[in-house]
Write an enzyme that holds these catalytic residues in place. Structure first.
Site, PDB file in Angstrom:
ATOM      1  N   HIS A  83      34.363  38.449  40.646  1.00 27.12           N
ATOM      2  CA  HIS A  83      35.101  39.694  40.815  1.00 27.12           C
ATOM      3  C   HIS A  83      34.281  40.653  41.684  1.00 27.12           C
ATOM      4  O   HIS A  83      33.072  40.798  41.470  1.00 27.12           O
ATOM      5  CB  HIS A  83      35.401  40.314  39.451  1.00 27.12           C
ATOM      6  CG  HIS A  83      36.227  41.549  39.556  1.00 27.12           C
ATOM      7  ND1 HIS A  83      37.590  41.505  39.808  1.00 27.12           N
ATOM      8  CD2 HIS A  83      35.891  42.859  39.496  1.00 27.12           C
ATOM      9  CE1 HIS A  83      38.042  42.743  39.893  1.00 27.12           C
ATOM     10  NE2 HIS A  83      37.040  43.579  39.707  1.00 27.12           N
ATOM     11  N   ARG A  95      45.738  35.382  38.845  1.00 26.53           N
ATOM     12  CA  ARG A  95      46.628  35.307  37.679  1.00 26.53           C
ATOM     13  C   ARG A  95      45.833  35.306  36.395  1.00 26.53           C
ATOM     14  O   ARG A  95      44.683  34.861  36.382  1.00 26.53           O
ATOM     15  CB  ARG A  95      47.461  34.026  37.715  1.00 26.53           C
ATOM     16  CG  ARG A  95      48.394  34.051  38.834  1.00 26.53           C
ATOM     17  CD  ARG A  95      49.500  33.072  38.804  1.00 26.53           C
ATOM     18  NE  ARG A  95      50.324  33.419  39.923  1.00 26.53           N
ATOM     19  CZ  ARG A  95      51.292  34.324  39.904  1.00 26.53           C
ATOM     20  NH1 ARG A  95      51.625  34.908  38.773  1.00 26.53           N
ATOM     21  NH2 ARG A  95      51.950  34.620  40.996  1.00 26.53           N
ATOM     22  N   GLY A 109      40.299  31.979  50.576  1.00 28.75           N
ATOM     23  CA  GLY A 109      39.498  30.785  50.302  1.00 28.75           C
ATOM     24  C   GLY A 109      38.062  30.847  50.783  1.00 28.75           C
ATOM     25  O   GLY A 109      37.391  29.814  50.861  1.00 28.75           O
ATOM     26  N   LYS A 127      55.576  31.581  31.499  1.00 28.02           N
ATOM     27  CA  LYS A 127      54.145  31.482  31.796  1.00 28.02           C
ATOM     28  C   LYS A 127      53.482  30.312  31.066  1.00 28.02           C
ATOM     29  O   LYS A 127      52.578  29.665  31.605  1.00 28.02           O
ATOM     30  CB  LYS A 127      53.485  32.805  31.398  1.00 28.02           C
ATOM     31  CG  LYS A 127      52.175  32.970  32.063  1.00 28.02           C
ATOM     32  CD  LYS A 127      51.554  34.295  31.806  1.00 28.02           C
ATOM     33  CE  LYS A 127      50.063  34.146  31.630  1.00 28.02           C
ATOM     34  NZ  LYS A 127      49.453  32.977  32.243  1.00 28.02           N
ATOM     35  N   ASN A 175      34.856  33.116  36.733  1.00 27.98           N
ATOM     36  CA  ASN A 175      35.580  33.901  37.745  1.00 27.98           C
ATOM     37  C   ASN A 175      34.579  34.750  38.525  1.00 27.98           C
ATOM     38  O   ASN A 175      33.513  35.091  38.010  1.00 27.98           O
ATOM     39  CB  ASN A 175      36.597  34.827  37.056  1.00 27.98           C
ATOM     40  CG  ASN A 175      37.413  35.629  38.051  1.00 27.98           C
ATOM     41  OD1 ASN A 175      37.847  35.126  39.093  1.00 27.98           O
ATOM     42  ND2 ASN A 175      37.627  36.907  37.761  1.00 27.98           N
ATOM     43  N   ASN A 199      35.478  32.034  49.206  1.00 24.30           N
ATOM     44  CA  ASN A 199      34.597  31.588  48.118  1.00 24.30           C
ATOM     45  C   ASN A 199      34.686  30.082  47.916  1.00 24.30           C
ATOM     46  O   ASN A 199      33.677  29.423  47.654  1.00 24.30           O
ATOM     47  CB  ASN A 199      34.915  32.337  46.818  1.00 24.30           C
ATOM     48  CG  ASN A 199      34.279  33.711  46.807  1.00 24.30           C
ATOM     49  OD1 ASN A 199      33.075  33.843  46.622  1.00 24.30           O
ATOM     50  ND2 ASN A 199      35.080  34.742  47.050  1.00 24.30           N
TER      51      ASN A 199
HETATM   52  C1  GAR Z   1      37.191  37.730  46.286  1.00 22.01           C
HETATM   53  O1  GAR Z   1      36.677  38.951  46.787  1.00 22.01           O
HETATM   54  C2  GAR Z   1      37.143  37.726  44.779  1.00 22.01           C
HETATM   55  O2  GAR Z   1      36.049  38.406  44.260  1.00 22.01           O
HETATM   56  C3  GAR Z   1      38.435  38.425  44.440  1.00 22.01           C
HETATM   57  O3  GAR Z   1      39.352  37.915  45.360  1.00 22.01           O
HETATM   58  C4  GAR Z   1      38.681  37.622  46.580  1.00 22.01           C
HETATM   59  C5  GAR Z   1      39.082  36.242  47.014  1.00 22.01           C
HETATM   60  O4  GAR Z   1      38.611  35.963  48.297  1.00 22.01           O
HETATM   61  N1  GAR Z   1      38.820  38.171  43.078  1.00 22.01           N
HETATM   62  C6  GAR Z   1      39.327  39.101  42.273  1.00 22.01           C
HETATM   63  O5  GAR Z   1      39.548  40.233  42.620  1.00 22.01           O
HETATM   64  C7  GAR Z   1      39.599  38.620  40.847  1.00 22.01           C
HETATM   65  N2  GAR Z   1      39.930  39.694  39.988  1.00 22.01           N
HETATM   66  P1  GAR Z   1      38.594  34.490  48.842  1.00 22.01           P
HETATM   67  O6  GAR Z   1      39.992  33.920  48.681  1.00 22.01           O
HETATM   68  O7  GAR Z   1      38.215  34.640  50.297  1.00 22.01           O
HETATM   69  O8  GAR Z   1      37.573  33.716  48.057  1.00 22.01           O
END
Ligand code: GAR
Length: 192
Positions: free
Chosen positions: A112, A94, A15, A68, A110, A17
């Site tokens: 990434h 997901r 969490g 799903k 999103n 982000n």
């Molecule tokens: C982040 O690094 C985000 O970029 C990645 O998951 C992490 C979540 O961190 N997302 C992916 O890889 C999506 N394909 P957080 O829960 O601390 O925000």
């Protein structure tokens, strides 16, 4: 405040982000209202962050549904009941189905941790590090049916130096994420 676009934030994990999005909303830098935070895991730390910020939360677990499509439908029900107009995936691990995406065309973002199209999917930071890349980065993109394939909204490079360990690289990437994502969301909501 009530005039601001309503965001539904979907999470699965730590969490960080979500926290940065909350901070930017509270600081008035991201003119949006987080109307609901939905997790697909009961124990996601992101839920605690949402609760600490007095946000509405919901848990929608795939194992509670027969398939799903039913899972996706429940997500949509929750988002609609909170009045969500935009969907922000913040570490939500997901793939969303066709019908879900059709309801929110070009309204789902999103983040990434790679310079897409390089390293889509899981363990993107680790893979770039292990492949001894000199540069990796962060991408904010719209969500489509693929895995991290949607139209790119914003990207920022993160150099990998000889001194970096996987841990220091992860830290650098997350720092960039926490700045680029709220800014990109603000731009999409208000400039486009
Ligand atoms: C982040 O690094 C985000 O970029 C990645 O998951 C992490 C979540 O961190 N997302 C992916 O890889 C999506 N394909 P957080 O829960 O601390 O925000």
């Amino acid at each position: 405040m009530s005039q601001f676009p309503k965001l539904a934030v979907l999470v699965s994990g730590k969490g960080s982000n979500l926290q940065s999005i909350i901070d930017h909303v509270e600081a008035g830098k991201l003119k949006a209202q987080i109307c609901i935070v939905i997790s697909d895991k009961t124990d996601a730390n992101a839920l605690k962050i949402a609760q600490a910020a007095n946000l509405r939360t919901s848990v929608v677990k795939p194992q509670d549904f027969q398939n799903k499509d039913d899972f996706d439908r429940e997500l949509l029900t929750q988002i609609d009941s909170a009045g969500g107009q935009w969907i922000v995936l913040a570490g939500f691990m997901r793939i969303l189905g066709k019908d879900f995406l059709a309801r929110f065309t070009h309204k789902i973002m999103n983040i990434h941790p790679s310079l897409l199209p390089s390293y889509p999917g899981l363990k993107a930071i680790q893979k770039a590090f292990q492949n001894k890349e000199k540069v990796t980065g962060v991408t904010v993109h719209y969500v489509d049916e693929g895995v991290d394939t949607g139209q790119i909204i914003a990207q920022e490079k993160v150099p990998i130096t000889d001194q970096d360990t996987l841990e220091t690289l992860e830290k650098k990437i997350h720092q960039v994420e926490h700045q680029i994502y709220p800014k990109a969301i603000q731009k999409v909501l208000w400039d486009e």
